[in-house]
Design an enzyme around this catalytic site. Structure first.
Site, mmCIF file in Angstrom:
data_model
loop_
_atom_site.group_PDB
_atom_site.id
_atom_site.type_symbol
_atom_site.label_atom_id
_atom_site.label_comp_id
_atom_site.label_asym_id
_atom_site.label_seq_id
_atom_site.Cartn_x
_atom_site.Cartn_y
_atom_site.Cartn_z
ATOM 1 N N GLU A 1 -19.946 -38.057 45.599
ATOM 2 C CA GLU A 1 -21.076 -37.362 46.223
ATOM 3 C C GLU A 1 -20.798 -35.870 46.416
ATOM 4 O O GLU A 1 -20.866 -35.331 47.529
ATOM 5 C CB GLU A 1 -21.424 -38.001 47.570
ATOM 6 C CG GLU A 1 -21.980 -39.404 47.459
ATOM 7 C CD GLU A 1 -22.362 -40.002 48.809
ATOM 8 O OE1 GLU A 1 -21.824 -39.536 49.838
ATOM 9 O OE2 GLU A 1 -23.178 -40.934 48.842
ATOM 10 N N GLU B 1 -24.503 -46.727 44.331
ATOM 11 C CA GLU B 1 -24.466 -47.159 45.731
ATOM 12 C C GLU B 1 -25.881 -47.385 46.243
ATOM 13 O O GLU B 1 -26.814 -46.654 45.909
ATOM 14 C CB GLU B 1 -23.804 -46.104 46.627
ATOM 15 C CG GLU B 1 -22.325 -45.938 46.471
ATOM 16 C CD GLU B 1 -21.772 -44.935 47.483
ATOM 17 O OE1 GLU B 1 -22.422 -44.733 48.542
ATOM 18 O OE2 GLU B 1 -20.715 -44.353 47.221
#
Length: 666
Positions: free
Chosen positions: A145, A301
């Site tokens: 991320e 995710e």
């Protein structure tokens, strides 16, 4: 991988080794065939500088390989360990107001820090050397991320890196001063050393400087990714490398990044408390597919139920995990993963749901997890196929950065505007790609341009050429306003498209929050004419439009612009262009988008029930209900449902959050 990947983040280092065999057994029971391992494991992999202490990871990977479960192996570099911070405290990032962030969470690093980059590349190289030939290895997962918590750093190391980046970009201070408008507020630089990041200042920072700093910050994060990817390539050249994007995330320019990834991945966490979360989720999926050029991607995710980081963490409703997972597959994903496998018992994420929840296998979440695994096993024939779209939404991260700078006529939020135009297309079963303004648009019939504030000459020419060659374009207010230097294109707005649109905007008249103006339709426009009884409103913005060949579609009916044009249509070459000088209410905007689709030859269905999603991937059509009740759907004929192997249709009743995957062969 064969078929659709299924699994999630597996963090065995957080659990006693006695649980690992049970984990693998339950993974097999749930249909898991792919797990992400090691994303936040730096301190356990390298408790001190030097060789890996990875015997525990060897045993985990061996267990997974023996069970036939592939591994997306993390480099572990998203969270520097305490020893690295102690040895190199200068790696800690600094905010725009000068606060140095402390360790104790994650992503506590300056992207420009040589010490951080060297340590991260060293760990990635050691991991690749050790595991390049491990039978479980399916993919490499670099960091995590990027830009999530620290999108930019303002420390002195970053300042020097910014100066170096600017010197390479502009070559001379004269050119930089001209680009940044140094004559305004006495900001001409006479030495490169005088330049700083746009730190907190008494009032608005130089907007061109802010825009360049956003470009620089995305590029610095990308250089961090490249350094680890190159370290991996020294030992593992034939295994794909990825990192996880975050949908409509502002910090990194995904169009620039995607070409550096072997497979594009995305984390997706729509809020179950938001009634339109499924639409926002679909938009994120379409964006991820689009930045990757249409090739299959990975949902890296999502939450099986709750997250831990909102003010109130609402759980996913029964069936919602399944529906949003199959939505990702419908929109091009070849894998469905979650964070995380086993719900943590300690740490900041202990209340984040897991595929194996705290309650264990005797739970609703586990039953849905196992059921989804069985569903995905039946969808194996879909893997590798692609999604086509006849409509494009133009999107550019540089324009996004520029649009949301301060000292503008009004505070506009691009994600909200993208959603406003995406919503009616989604509801009508129209699949959308996101396209860069300079990309090839020839495959599309309709191009939508929501608040493309910044556009290059090449991008402006591209839109004109698309329309002249027979395409239909729908442009919103505050588009085509500045060039890539954030310099106003003079001569009235939008200067590069006045001939395309057949109009000239003389002045902006943005509306205060919660304020609307009435709109009247023009006679002759189906569903939009005043005689139809339309009660339309506009909000957020008003353009003062002067017609130069365009015909009005809507007019303002209240306020100081009453009687003036609010929306237009104009023929241009072989195509036509619509323009919206305000943001109409949802019903009116849907009518305008439907009209644009009809003129472009794009099927805009009016028979799709609200909150039901229809999208085609290859030869399969997905029908997904996001309702908590039954709904009748007209399929238009009979088809075989891949999930149940039954022939269904033409009419069908979908149960609460029901899903069909229909083959066009039957």
């Amino acid at each position: 991988m064969r078929g659709i990947g299924y699994g999630g983040d597996y963090n065995p280092e957080q659990w006693p080794e006695s649980t690992w065999a049970e984990d693998v057994r339950l993974m097999a029971e749930a249909g898991v065939n792919l797990v992400t391992v090691g994303v936040f494991s730096w301190s356990r992999l390298q408790p001190a500088p030097g060789e890996l202490t990875a015997g525990w990871l060897d045993r985990v990977l061996d267990l997974l390989a023996d069970a036939g479960i592939g591994v997306d192996l993390g480099t572990g570099t998203a969270s520097p360990p305490p020893w690295l911070v102690t040895e190199h405290p200068e790696i800690l990032p600094v905010t725009a107001d000068g606060q140095r962030l402390a360790p104790g969470a994650r992503q506590h690093y300056c992207p420009s820090s040589p010490a951080f980059r060297a340590a991260a590349a060293d760990l990635a190289e050691r991991m690749a050397r050790r595991y390049a030939r491990h039978p479980a290895l399916t993919m490499w997962h670099v960091s995590n991320e990027y830009g999530c918590h620290v999108p930019a750093c303002y420390c002195e190391t970053s300042a020097q890196a910014f100066r170096d980046w600017l010197r390479a970009r502009y070559g001379s201070l004269d050119r930089l001063n001209e680009t940044w408008g140094g004559a305004v507020w006495s900001q001409d630089y006479t030495s490169w050393d005088q330049i700083q990041p746009p730190r907190t200042a008494p009032t608005f920072a130089n907007p061109a400087q802010q825009l360049d700093f956003a470009r620089f910050s995305s590029a610095e994060l990308l250089d961090c990714f490249r350094a680890e990817r190159e370290a991996i390539a020294a030992h593992s050249q034939n295994t794909p490398v990825t990192t996880n994007f975050m949908g409509l995330h502002r910090a990194v320019d995904q169009f620039r990044w995607a070409s550096e990834l072997d497979v594009v991945s995305m984390n997706n966490y729509p809020d179950p408390a938001d009634a339109e979360s499924y639409m926002l989720s679909a938009m994120a999926c379409d964006l991820t597919r689009s930045v990757g050029g249409g090739r299959p991607w990975i949902l890296m995710e999502q939450a099986p139920s709750t997250v831990n980081w909102r003010a109130v963490n609402v759980p996913k409703a029964p069936g919602q995990y399944r529906g949003l997972s199959l939505q990702a597959v419908a929109r091009g994903s070849d894998a469905v993963l979650s964070f995380q496998w086993r719900a943590a018992a300690t740490g900041a994420e202990k209340f984040h749901s897991g595929m194996l929840p705290h309650a264990g296998t005797d739970s609703r979440v586990w039953r849905e997890v196992a059921g989804l695994g069985a569903d995905l096993g039946r969808l194996a024939p879909i893997a590798g196929s692609q999604v086509s779209a006849a409509v494009a939404l133009l999107h550019d991260w540089e324009s996004w950065w520029g649009l949301e700078l301060d000292s503008h006529p009004s505070r506009l939020h691009l994600v909200d505007l993208l959603g406003a135009f995406y919503r009616p297309l989604f509801a009508a079963g129209v699949t959308v790609n996101f396209a860069h303004p300079e990309s090839d648009l020839s495959a599309y019939r309709l191009v939508v341009v929501p608040a493309l504030y910044l556009v290059s000459d090449a991008g402006a020419d591209n839109v004109r050429r698309f329309t002249a060659n027979g395409g239909t374009v729908l442009v919103s207010f505050f588009s085509g306003i500045v060039d890539p230097r954030d310099r106003i294109r003079l001569g009235g707005y939008p200067a590069p498209w006045q001939d395309l649109l057949g109009l000239r905007v003389e002045e902006f008249a943005p509306l205060p929050a919660e304020t609307t103006v009435r709109l009247d339709g023009v006679v002759g426009w189906p569903g939009l004419s005043g005689s139809s009884g339309l009660s339309a409103t506009g909000r957020l913005w008003q353009d003062v439009i002067g017609l130069r060949g365009a015909e009005p579609v809507l007019r303002y009916a209240s306020g100081h612009l009453a009687g003036q044009t609010a929306a237009t249509r104009h023929s241009y070459g072989e195509g036509e262009a619509f323009y919206l000088g305000t943001l109409p209410d949802r019903v009116t905007l849907r009518g305008l988008v439907a009209e644009a689709c009809g003129r472009a030859g794009v099927e805009f269905r009016t028979d799709v029930p609200p909150d039901v999603e229809m999208v085609r991937r290859g030869e399969y059509r997905f029908v997904i209900s996001h309702l908590d009740r039954e709904v009748e759907v007209d399929l238009g004929g009979k088809s075989r449902d891949l999930l149940s192997s039954e022939i269904v249709g033409p009419g069908v009743v979908l149960g609460p959050r029901g899903v069909l995957v229909l083959s066009s062969r039957d």
